[in-house]
Design a protein around this motif. Structure first.
Motif, PDB file in Angstrom:
ATOM      1  N   ALA A 194       1.497  -7.007   7.310  1.00 38.43           N
ATOM      2  CA  ALA A 194       0.289  -7.524   6.668  1.00 38.43           C
ATOM      3  C   ALA A 194       0.581  -8.832   5.944  1.00 38.43           C
ATOM      4  O   ALA A 194      -0.229  -9.770   5.975  1.00 38.43           O
ATOM      5  CB  ALA A 194      -0.263  -6.484   5.686  1.00 38.43           C
ATOM      6  N   ALA A 195       1.741  -8.909   5.296  1.00 35.61           N
ATOM      7  CA  ALA A 195       2.118 -10.139   4.593  1.00 35.61           C
ATOM      8  C   ALA A 195       2.315 -11.276   5.579  1.00 35.61           C
ATOM      9  O   ALA A 195       1.884 -12.412   5.343  1.00 35.61           O
ATOM     10  CB  ALA A 195       3.388  -9.903   3.776  1.00 35.61           C
ATOM     11  N   ASP A 203      -2.258 -16.803   8.528  1.00 40.18           N
ATOM     12  CA  ASP A 203      -3.651 -17.238   8.388  1.00 40.18           C
ATOM     13  C   ASP A 203      -3.777 -18.351   7.353  1.00 40.18           C
ATOM     14  O   ASP A 203      -4.534 -19.317   7.544  1.00 40.18           O
ATOM     15  CB  ASP A 203      -4.544 -16.059   7.988  1.00 40.18           C
ATOM     16  CG  ASP A 203      -4.734 -15.058   9.112  1.00 40.18           C
ATOM     17  OD1 ASP A 203      -4.457 -15.394  10.277  1.00 40.18           O
ATOM     18  OD2 ASP A 203      -5.159 -13.921   8.814  1.00 40.18           O
ATOM     19  N   ALA A 204      -3.039 -18.212   6.240  1.00 38.04           N
ATOM     20  CA  ALA A 204      -3.108 -19.223   5.176  1.00 38.04           C
ATOM     21  C   ALA A 204      -2.569 -20.561   5.653  1.00 38.04           C
ATOM     22  O   ALA A 204      -3.153 -21.617   5.371  1.00 38.04           O
ATOM     23  CB  ALA A 204      -2.344 -18.742   3.945  1.00 38.04           C
ATOM     24  N   ALA A 258       2.064 -20.436   1.015  1.00 30.05           N
ATOM     25  CA  ALA A 258       1.375 -19.423   1.808  1.00 30.05           C
ATOM     26  C   ALA A 258       2.189 -18.136   1.891  1.00 30.05           C
ATOM     27  O   ALA A 258       1.650 -17.027   1.733  1.00 30.05           O
ATOM     28  CB  ALA A 258       1.090 -19.963   3.212  1.00 30.05           C
ATOM     29  N   MET A 259       3.494 -18.257   2.133  1.00 26.72           N
ATOM     30  CA  MET A 259       4.339 -17.065   2.247  1.00 26.72           C
ATOM     31  C   MET A 259       4.473 -16.347   0.917  1.00 26.72           C
ATOM     32  O   MET A 259       4.375 -15.120   0.844  1.00 26.72           O
ATOM     33  CB  MET A 259       5.709 -17.448   2.813  1.00 26.72           C
ATOM     34  CG  MET A 259       5.674 -17.832   4.287  1.00 26.72           C
ATOM     35  SD  MET A 259       7.320 -17.992   5.046  1.00 26.72           S
ATOM     36  CE  MET A 259       7.892 -19.531   4.312  1.00 26.72           C
ATOM     37  N   HIS A 260       4.697 -17.103  -0.153  1.00 27.18           N
ATOM     38  CA  HIS A 260       4.859 -16.492  -1.470  1.00 27.18           C
ATOM     39  C   HIS A 260       3.631 -15.675  -1.840  1.00 27.18           C
ATOM     40  O   HIS A 260       3.734 -14.522  -2.268  1.00 27.18           O
ATOM     41  CB  HIS A 260       5.113 -17.567  -2.525  1.00 27.18           C
ATOM     42  CG  HIS A 260       5.162 -17.032  -3.923  1.00 27.18           C
ATOM     43  ND1 HIS A 260       4.034 -16.863  -4.697  1.00 27.18           N
ATOM     44  CD2 HIS A 260       6.200 -16.618  -4.693  1.00 27.18           C
ATOM     45  CE1 HIS A 260       4.362 -16.384  -5.868  1.00 27.18           C
ATOM     46  NE2 HIS A 260       5.675 -16.217  -5.888  1.00 27.18           N
ATOM     47  N   ARG A 307       1.601 -10.509  -2.841  1.00 27.01           N
ATOM     48  CA  ARG A 307       0.422  -9.639  -2.858  1.00 27.01           C
ATOM     49  C   ARG A 307       0.721  -8.282  -2.225  1.00 27.01           C
ATOM     50  O   ARG A 307       0.221  -7.248  -2.694  1.00 27.01           O
ATOM     51  CB  ARG A 307      -0.721 -10.332  -2.116  1.00 27.01           C
ATOM     52  CG  ARG A 307      -2.046  -9.596  -2.174  1.00 27.01           C
ATOM     53  CD  ARG A 307      -3.187 -10.491  -1.743  1.00 27.01           C
ATOM     54  NE  ARG A 307      -2.978 -11.090  -0.431  1.00 27.01           N
ATOM     55  CZ  ARG A 307      -2.777 -12.376  -0.217  1.00 27.01           C
ATOM     56  NH1 ARG A 307      -2.728 -13.242  -1.225  1.00 27.01           N
ATOM     57  NH2 ARG A 307      -2.617 -12.837   1.018  1.00 27.01           N
ATOM     58  N   GLU A 308       1.533  -8.260  -1.182  1.00 25.35           N
ATOM     59  CA  GLU A 308       1.859  -7.002  -0.505  1.00 25.35           C
ATOM     60  C   GLU A 308       3.045  -6.278  -1.150  1.00 25.35           C
ATOM     61  O   GLU A 308       3.383  -5.169  -0.740  1.00 25.35           O
ATOM     62  CB  GLU A 308       2.171  -7.258   0.974  1.00 25.35           C
ATOM     63  CG  GLU A 308       0.974  -7.712   1.784  1.00 25.35           C
ATOM     64  CD  GLU A 308      -0.104  -6.648   1.908  1.00 25.35           C
ATOM     65  OE1 GLU A 308       0.233  -5.437   1.796  1.00 25.35           O
ATOM     66  OE2 GLU A 308      -1.271  -7.013   2.104  1.00 25.35           O
ATOM     67  N   GLY A 309       3.657  -6.888  -2.150  1.00 30.69           N
ATOM     68  CA  GLY A 309       4.782  -6.257  -2.830  1.00 30.69           C
ATOM     69  C   GLY A 309       6.030  -6.154  -1.991  1.00 30.69           C
ATOM     70  O   GLY A 309       6.803  -5.194  -2.113  1.00 30.69           O
ATOM     71  N   VAL A 310       6.249  -7.143  -1.112  1.00 30.79           N
ATOM     72  CA  VAL A 310       7.437  -7.169  -0.256  1.00 30.79           C
ATOM     73  C   VAL A 310       8.529  -7.976  -0.955  1.00 30.79           C
ATOM     74  O   VAL A 310       8.286  -9.114  -1.377  1.00 30.79           O
ATOM     75  CB  VAL A 310       7.120  -7.787   1.118  1.00 30.79           C
ATOM     76  CG1 VAL A 310       8.377  -7.857   1.977  1.00 30.79           C
ATOM     77  CG2 VAL A 310       6.032  -6.985   1.823  1.00 30.79           C
TER      78      VAL A 310
END
Length: 202
Positions: free
Chosen positions: A21-22, A28-29, A92-94, A99-102
């Motif tokens: 999901a991340a 997309d971003a 974008a990656m950060h 957000r997904e807690g990875v």
């Protein structure tokens, strides 16, 4: 037990779903923020996420990988050109992985170029950014791509294997005994293969 199962906690579907999901959100971003024509890009996007270790409570430790393909006709790359793209990619990656807690060990931003000749392989170079530098960059609106370049050049200790790396050979995460590429995106068949593996001779 497979390497992938071990690094994902014996087949942790929830952890893998968060990673995927991340990656999708980061892709997309970047797609929304990058003007390919303005930067002369052949292709760009997320090409993979490497799981490189286990953290506390068997949390997977990851390296998100973004790649920008600058074209076969680019023989000598102006490194000043890459930093706005680095800034956009890591932001974008950060945002997506936070957000997904990875858990992220570092962010890889790769650049492929050259390889127009029959016997010439595409060159691959990367900027590898640790989370503390990226977190400061994202949090401070006055921290622009030029300052990011300055910080990375200052902090780079000339060891291409360990972030921060301001400009180094791409890392091949697929060949190590302590890493696994858990997901790849189809930027293209060749770019995704290069980006996930990080091979310098792609």
């Amino acid at each position: 037990m497979s390497l992938l199962d071990r690094l994902l906690g014996s087949g942790d579907d929830e952890a893998e779903a968060r990673i995927e999901a991340a990656q999708d959100a980061a892709d997309d971003a970047m797609d929304a923020r990058v003007d390919a024509d303005a930067h002369g890009l052949a292709e760009f996007g997320m090409t993979g996420v490497a799981v490189v270790n286990e953290g506390p409570d068997d949390e997977p430790v990851t390296v998100p990988i973004a790649r920008f393909s600058l074209g076969e006709d680019v023989e000598s790359l102006d490194r000043e050109r890459v930093w706005p793209l680095v800034a956009t990619a890591v932001e974008a990656m950060h945002d997506a992985f936070e957000r997904e807690g990875v858990f992220v060990r570092h962010y890889d931003v790769q650049f492929g170029f050259g390889g127009a000749g029959l016997f010439e392989a595409e060159e691959c170079r990367r900027v590898a950014l640790p989370p503390d530098i990226v977190g400061e960059f994202v949090a401070d609106p006055d921290f622009d791509s030029e300052r990011l370049r300055e910080v990375m050049n200052r902090e780079d200790d000339i060891d291409d294997a360990i972030a921060p790396v301001a400009w180094g050979e791409c890392e091949d995460y697929s060949t190590g005994s302590d890493a696994a590429v858990v997901t790849t995106a189809a930027v293209s068949a060749s770019a995704a293969s290069c980006g996930a593996a990080g091979g310098g001779g792609c």
